[in-house]
Design a protein around this motif. Structure first.
Motif, PDB file in Angstrom:
ATOM      1  N   CYS A  54       0.882  -1.167   0.000  1.00 14.75           N
ATOM      2  CA  CYS A  54       0.000   0.000   0.000  1.00 14.75           C
ATOM      3  C   CYS A  54       0.919   1.216   0.000  1.00 14.75           C
ATOM      4  O   CYS A  54       1.590   1.498   1.003  1.00 14.75           O
ATOM      5  CB  CYS A  54      -0.903  -0.025   1.226  1.00 14.75           C
ATOM      6  SG  CYS A  54      -2.122   1.295   1.240  1.00 14.75           S
ATOM      7  N   ASP A  55       0.999   1.916  -1.158  1.00 14.19           N
ATOM      8  CA  ASP A  55       1.930   3.037  -1.274  1.00 14.19           C
ATOM      9  C   ASP A  55       1.243   4.380  -1.019  1.00 14.19           C
ATOM     10  O   ASP A  55       0.034   4.456  -0.872  1.00 14.19           O
ATOM     11  CB  ASP A  55       2.611   3.022  -2.637  1.00 14.19           C
ATOM     12  CG  ASP A  55       1.647   3.249  -3.796  1.00 14.19           C
ATOM     13  OD1 ASP A  55       0.423   3.142  -3.604  1.00 14.19           O
ATOM     14  OD2 ASP A  55       2.130   3.525  -4.917  1.00 14.19           O
ATOM     15  N   GLN A  56       2.059   5.427  -0.945  1.00  6.48           N
ATOM     16  CA  GLN A  56       1.593   6.806  -0.740  1.00  6.48           C
ATOM     17  C   GLN A  56       0.616   6.889   0.444  1.00  6.48           C
ATOM     18  O   GLN A  56      -0.418   7.554   0.357  1.00  6.48           O
ATOM     19  CB  GLN A  56       0.947   7.348  -2.025  1.00  6.48           C
ATOM     20  CG  GLN A  56       1.874   7.410  -3.204  1.00  6.48           C
ATOM     21  CD  GLN A  56       2.963   8.462  -3.078  1.00  6.48           C
ATOM     22  OE1 GLN A  56       2.915   9.348  -2.209  1.00  6.48           O
ATOM     23  NE2 GLN A  56       3.982   8.368  -3.908  1.00  6.48           N
ATOM     24  N   ILE A  57       0.966   6.250   1.548  1.00 10.60           N
ATOM     25  CA  ILE A  57       0.007   6.163   2.656  1.00 10.60           C
ATOM     26  C   ILE A  57      -0.332   7.520   3.272  1.00 10.60           C
ATOM     27  O   ILE A  57      -1.430   7.697   3.769  1.00 10.60           O
ATOM     28  CB  ILE A  57       0.437   5.154   3.743  1.00 10.60           C
ATOM     29  CG1 ILE A  57       1.793   5.492   4.339  1.00 10.60           C
ATOM     30  CG2 ILE A  57       0.435   3.745   3.195  1.00 10.60           C
ATOM     31  CD1 ILE A  57       2.226   4.559   5.452  1.00 10.60           C
ATOM     32  N   VAL A  58       0.576   8.486   3.193  1.00  8.52           N
ATOM     33  CA  VAL A  58       0.274   9.800   3.781  1.00  8.52           C
ATOM     34  C   VAL A  58      -0.725  10.555   2.921  1.00  8.52           C
ATOM     35  O   VAL A  58      -1.670  11.152   3.437  1.00  8.52           O
ATOM     36  CB  VAL A  58       1.562  10.623   3.990  1.00  8.52           C
ATOM     37  CG1 VAL A  58       1.236  12.035   4.469  1.00  8.52           C
ATOM     38  CG2 VAL A  58       2.472   9.933   4.995  1.00  8.52           C
ATOM     39  N   SER A  59      -0.540  10.535   1.603  1.00  8.93           N
ATOM     40  CA  SER A  59      -1.450  11.299   0.746  1.00  8.93           C
ATOM     41  C   SER A  59      -2.796  10.606   0.551  1.00  8.93           C
ATOM     42  O   SER A  59      -3.797  11.267   0.298  1.00  8.93           O
ATOM     43  CB  SER A  59      -0.795  11.581  -0.613  1.00  8.93           C
ATOM     44  OG  SER A  59      -0.518  10.386  -1.292  1.00  8.93           O
ATOM     45  N   LYS A  60      -2.840   9.279   0.662  1.00 12.84           N
ATOM     46  CA  LYS A  60      -4.076   8.537   0.422  1.00 12.84           C
ATOM     47  C   LYS A  60      -4.895   8.303   1.686  1.00 12.84           C
ATOM     48  O   LYS A  60      -6.107   8.136   1.610  1.00 12.84           O
ATOM     49  CB  LYS A  60      -3.761   7.163  -0.174  1.00 12.84           C
ATOM     50  CG  LYS A  60      -3.243   7.166  -1.577  1.00 12.84           C
ATOM     51  CD  LYS A  60      -3.018   5.727  -2.004  1.00 12.84           C
ATOM     52  CE  LYS A  60      -2.464   5.624  -3.394  1.00 12.84           C
ATOM     53  NZ  LYS A  60      -2.132   4.246  -3.743  1.00 12.84           N
ATOM     54  N   LEU A  61      -4.225   8.224   2.813  1.00 13.02           N
ATOM     55  CA  LEU A  61      -4.893   7.784   4.039  1.00 13.02           C
ATOM     56  C   LEU A  61      -4.609   8.756   5.178  1.00 13.02           C
ATOM     57  O   LEU A  61      -3.943   9.765   4.987  1.00 13.02           O
ATOM     58  CB  LEU A  61      -4.418   6.369   4.388  1.00 13.02           C
ATOM     59  CG  LEU A  61      -4.606   5.375   3.228  1.00 13.02           C
ATOM     60  CD1 LEU A  61      -3.732   4.168   3.422  1.00 13.02           C
ATOM     61  CD2 LEU A  61      -6.058   4.969   3.117  1.00 13.02           C
ATOM     62  N   VAL A  88       7.765   8.809  -5.766  1.00 14.20           N
ATOM     63  CA  VAL A  88       7.308   7.671  -6.563  1.00 14.20           C
ATOM     64  C   VAL A  88       6.398   6.766  -5.733  1.00 14.20           C
ATOM     65  O   VAL A  88       5.243   6.534  -6.075  1.00 14.20           O
ATOM     66  CB  VAL A  88       8.497   6.878  -7.147  1.00 14.20           C
ATOM     67  CG1 VAL A  88       8.002   5.658  -7.904  1.00 14.20           C
ATOM     68  CG2 VAL A  88       9.332   7.773  -8.053  1.00 14.20           C
ATOM     69  N   PHE A  89       6.925   6.250  -4.629  1.00 14.74           N
ATOM     70  CA  PHE A  89       6.141   5.369  -3.754  1.00 14.74           C
ATOM     71  C   PHE A  89       5.750   6.056  -2.456  1.00 14.74           C
ATOM     72  O   PHE A  89       4.871   5.586  -1.751  1.00 14.74           O
ATOM     73  CB  PHE A  89       6.931   4.102  -3.412  1.00 14.74           C
ATOM     74  CG  PHE A  89       7.257   3.258  -4.594  1.00 14.74           C
ATOM     75  CD1 PHE A  89       6.264   2.572  -5.270  1.00 14.74           C
ATOM     76  CD2 PHE A  89       8.559   3.156  -5.051  1.00 14.74           C
ATOM     77  CE1 PHE A  89       6.561   1.791  -6.372  1.00 14.74           C
ATOM     78  CE2 PHE A  89       8.867   2.377  -6.150  1.00 14.74           C
ATOM     79  CZ  PHE A  89       7.877   1.691  -6.811  1.00 14.74           C
ATOM     80  N   GLY A  90       6.422   7.151  -2.125  1.00 12.57           N
ATOM     81  CA  GLY A  90       6.212   7.773  -0.829  1.00 12.57           C
ATOM     82  C   GLY A  90       6.573   6.773   0.258  1.00 12.57           C
ATOM     83  O   GLY A  90       7.436   5.921   0.081  1.00 12.57           O
ATOM     84  N   ASP A  91       5.917   6.874   1.375  1.00 16.08           N
ATOM     85  CA  ASP A  91       6.051   5.861   2.415  1.00 16.08           C
ATOM     86  C   ASP A  91       5.037   4.777   2.081  1.00 16.08           C
ATOM     87  O   ASP A  91       3.931   5.080   1.635  1.00 16.08           O
ATOM     88  CB  ASP A  91       5.733   6.443   3.789  1.00 16.08           C
ATOM     89  CG  ASP A  91       6.714   7.535   4.212  1.00 16.08           C
ATOM     90  OD1 ASP A  91       7.784   7.670   3.576  1.00 16.08           O
ATOM     91  OD2 ASP A  91       6.406   8.257   5.176  1.00 16.08           O
ATOM     92  N   PHE A  92       5.421   3.523   2.269  1.00 18.35           N
ATOM     93  CA  PHE A  92       4.483   2.449   1.968  1.00 18.35           C
ATOM     94  C   PHE A  92       4.565   1.343   3.001  1.00 18.35           C
ATOM     95  O   PHE A  92       5.522   1.263   3.763  1.00 18.35           O
ATOM     96  CB  PHE A  92       4.685   1.898   0.555  1.00 18.35           C
ATOM     97  CG  PHE A  92       5.960   1.126   0.319  1.00 18.35           C
ATOM     98  CD1 PHE A  92       6.053  -0.226   0.651  1.00 18.35           C
ATOM     99  CD2 PHE A  92       7.055   1.747  -0.252  1.00 18.35           C
ATOM    100  CE1 PHE A  92       7.226  -0.936   0.423  1.00 18.35           C
ATOM    101  CE2 PHE A  92       8.228   1.042  -0.489  1.00 18.35           C
ATOM    102  CZ  PHE A  92       8.314  -0.303  -0.143  1.00 18.35           C
TER     103      PHE A  92
END
Length: 177
Positions: A54-61, A88-92
């Motif tokens: 599950c990538d980009q956890i800060v921007s998505k969640l 690219v992946f951000g934190d995941f």
């Protein structure tokens, strides 16, 4: 925001000019982060047999405060001066279940920066799941944070065996060379 621990974490050397920190998080932080990671699984994408992320956890969640505390602790502990968050992946969050393994690869650097990931092991299997960094297997354990120069060194992991998964929060940075 409290980003310091009340106990001493132990810094250890790992191959290929890198390092790790034992007990980077407390038992309570581990419990809270594991609950958060498990809640993300419904958003995870399959990325091979037994492997999900599950990538980009800060921007998505909406991560809990403990997540930001740990991220800030990494920045303070490593004394970052010139860096960018990985775009690219951000934190995941990575989930490796039975037979799940990470293939050998390197990640993309930005011009003048090195893609560096700080991998926090929230859950670790009884057998398998060890990182392979520059061709060498790294001995790791739960609550350990290890530094991976993902844009310079080939990295992978051994397959997970058994019912306990490898759950990893990977904090992504582009650090000035």
């Amino acid at each position: 925001m409290n980003t310091r621990l009340n106990h001493q974490m132990k810094k250890i050397t790992i191959p290929n000019n890198s390092w790790a920190y034992e007990d980077f998080i407390t038992d309570e932080e581990q419990k809270d982060l594991l609950k958060f990671c498990k809640s993300l699984f419904i958003h995870a994408k399959e990325n091979g047999p037994g492997r999900f992320f599950c990538d980009q956890i800060v921007s998505k969640l909406n991560p809990p405060e403990v997540y930001f505390n740990v991220r800030n602790r990494i920045i303070q502990t490593e004394e970052f001066k010139n860096y960018k968050d990985d775009t690219v992946f951000g934190d995941f969050v990575g989930f490796n279940y039975e037979s799940g393994a990470i293939h050998e690869h390197t990640d993309k650097n930005l011009d003048g920066f090195v893609h560096t990931r700080y991998n926090l092991l929230i859950s670790f299997p009884e057998i398998g799941g060890q990182p392979i960094y520059g061709g060498k297997i790294i001995d790791v354990k739960e609550k350990m944070l290890w530094r991976c120069q993902a844009g310079l060194i080939e990295h992978a992991s051994t397959p997970v065996k058994g019912p306990k998964p490898r759950i990893n929060i990977s904090f992504g940075f582009q650090i000035k060379e």
